[in-house]
Design a protein around this motif. Sequence first.
Motif, PDB file in Angstrom:
ATOM      1  N   LEU A   1     -32.971 -14.319  20.114  1.00 39.79           N
ATOM      2  CA  LEU A   1     -31.838 -13.564  19.576  1.00 39.79           C
ATOM      3  C   LEU A   1     -31.872 -12.100  19.990  1.00 39.79           C
ATOM      4  N   ASN A   2     -33.064 -11.567  20.265  1.00 37.83           N
ATOM      5  CA  ASN A   2     -33.205 -10.150  20.617  1.00 37.83           C
ATOM      6  C   ASN A   2     -33.087  -9.866  22.111  1.00 37.83           C
ATOM      7  N   LYS A   3     -32.964 -10.892  22.939  1.00 37.19           N
ATOM      8  CA  LYS A   3     -32.818 -10.665  24.378  1.00 37.19           C
ATOM      9  C   LYS A   3     -31.537  -9.884  24.650  1.00 37.19           C
ATOM     10  N   LYS A   4     -31.566  -9.068  25.689  1.00 35.95           N
ATOM     11  CA  LYS A   4     -30.392  -8.273  26.064  1.00 35.95           C
ATOM     12  C   LYS A   4     -29.438  -9.110  26.913  1.00 35.95           C
ATOM     13  N   ALA A   5     -28.164  -8.854  26.720  1.00 31.47           N
ATOM     14  CA  ALA A   5     -27.125  -9.559  27.477  1.00 31.47           C
ATOM     15  C   ALA A   5     -27.144  -9.116  28.937  1.00 31.47           C
ATOM     16  N   GLU A   6     -26.964 -10.056  29.837  1.00 31.06           N
ATOM     17  CA  GLU A   6     -26.865  -9.740  31.265  1.00 31.06           C
ATOM     18  C   GLU A   6     -25.415  -9.668  31.718  1.00 31.06           C
ATOM     19  N   LYS A   7     -24.510 -10.241  30.942  1.00 31.30           N
ATOM     20  CA  LYS A   7     -23.089 -10.271  31.293  1.00 31.30           C
ATOM     21  C   LYS A   7     -22.327  -9.367  30.333  1.00 31.30           C
ATOM     22  N   SER A   8     -21.371  -8.604  30.874  1.00 28.32           N
ATOM     23  CA  SER A   8     -20.593  -7.714  30.003  1.00 28.32           C
ATOM     24  C   SER A   8     -19.112  -7.804  30.340  1.00 28.32           C
ATOM     25  N   LEU A   9     -18.309  -7.382  29.381  1.00 27.38           N
ATOM     26  CA  LEU A   9     -16.865  -7.425  29.507  1.00 27.38           C
ATOM     27  C   LEU A   9     -16.310  -6.201  28.790  1.00 27.38           C
ATOM     28  N   THR A  10     -15.401  -5.492  29.451  1.00 29.62           N
ATOM     29  CA  THR A  10     -14.762  -4.319  28.846  1.00 29.62           C
ATOM     30  C   THR A  10     -13.463  -4.768  28.201  1.00 29.62           C
ATOM     31  N   VAL A  11     -13.275  -4.357  26.935  1.00 27.37           N
ATOM     32  CA  VAL A  11     -12.104  -4.793  26.182  1.00 27.37           C
ATOM     33  C   VAL A  11     -11.460  -3.616  25.465  1.00 27.37           C
ATOM     34  N   ALA A  12     -10.165  -3.701  25.260  1.00 30.63           N
ATOM     35  CA  ALA A  12      -9.439  -2.730  24.439  1.00 30.63           C
ATOM     36  C   ALA A  12      -9.425  -3.265  23.012  1.00 30.63           C
ATOM     37  N   ALA A  13      -9.290  -2.363  22.054  1.00 31.22           N
ATOM     38  CA  ALA A  13      -9.326  -2.760  20.644  1.00 31.22           C
ATOM     39  C   ALA A  13      -8.230  -3.764  20.298  1.00 31.22           C
ATOM     40  N   ASP A  14      -7.108  -3.724  20.996  1.00 30.80           N
ATOM     41  CA  ASP A  14      -6.017  -4.650  20.678  1.00 30.80           C
ATOM     42  C   ASP A  14      -6.036  -5.938  21.514  1.00 30.80           C
ATOM     43  N   ASP A  15      -7.070  -6.121  22.341  1.00 28.07           N
ATOM     44  CA  ASP A  15      -7.210  -7.356  23.126  1.00 28.07           C
ATOM     45  C   ASP A  15      -7.622  -8.516  22.232  1.00 28.07           C
ATOM     46  N   LYS A  16      -7.394  -9.712  22.739  1.00 27.50           N
ATOM     47  CA  LYS A  16      -7.894 -10.923  22.104  1.00 27.50           C
ATOM     48  C   LYS A  16      -8.990 -11.487  22.997  1.00 27.50           C
TER      49      LYS A  16
END
Length: 159
Positions: A68-83
């Motif tokens: 559970l403590n491993k760091k994510a290797e994949k990321s995604l940039t999102v706006a607050a109003d995105d789904k």
Amino acid sequence: MTVAFFSGSRRRTAVALGAVSAGLLVLSACDKPTPVATLTVGTDSVHAEAACYNGGDAIKESEVQSCLNKKAEKSLTVAADDKIRFGVDPGIADNGWTIFLGGQQAEAEPYKKTYRTIPASAFFSSQTGEPVNDTQVTIVENTGKKLTGVWHFQLKKES
């Protein structure tokens, strides 16, 4: 002294047999890929194989916290109003899956469908009310009693 040479057809057969044998050896060393989880926002998607997975069996209790403590290797940039659309392989959905935020369980009951949508704004608020600019979202495959797989993603708030 005579030297034995293979005829053309025997040489091709021997080479083919060697290639097949080498191919089988290579394939036997491969691990079966883990199920995949996907996050999608608009037309952007990221896919991840499991950070921890034990072939569908329970992960050892002693390894759960480090998974559970491993760091994510994949990321995604999102706006607050995105789904944000979450998708998991059918095998994950059969067992059930929950979302963890920052290593803490965010849902009480496992979800049993392969697809769901959650507003991005749900991921960018803290318990103290302070704004959060990034957060680690973890998909955890579980049956309610045992944890069987962990997938990590980093969500970054668009500025």
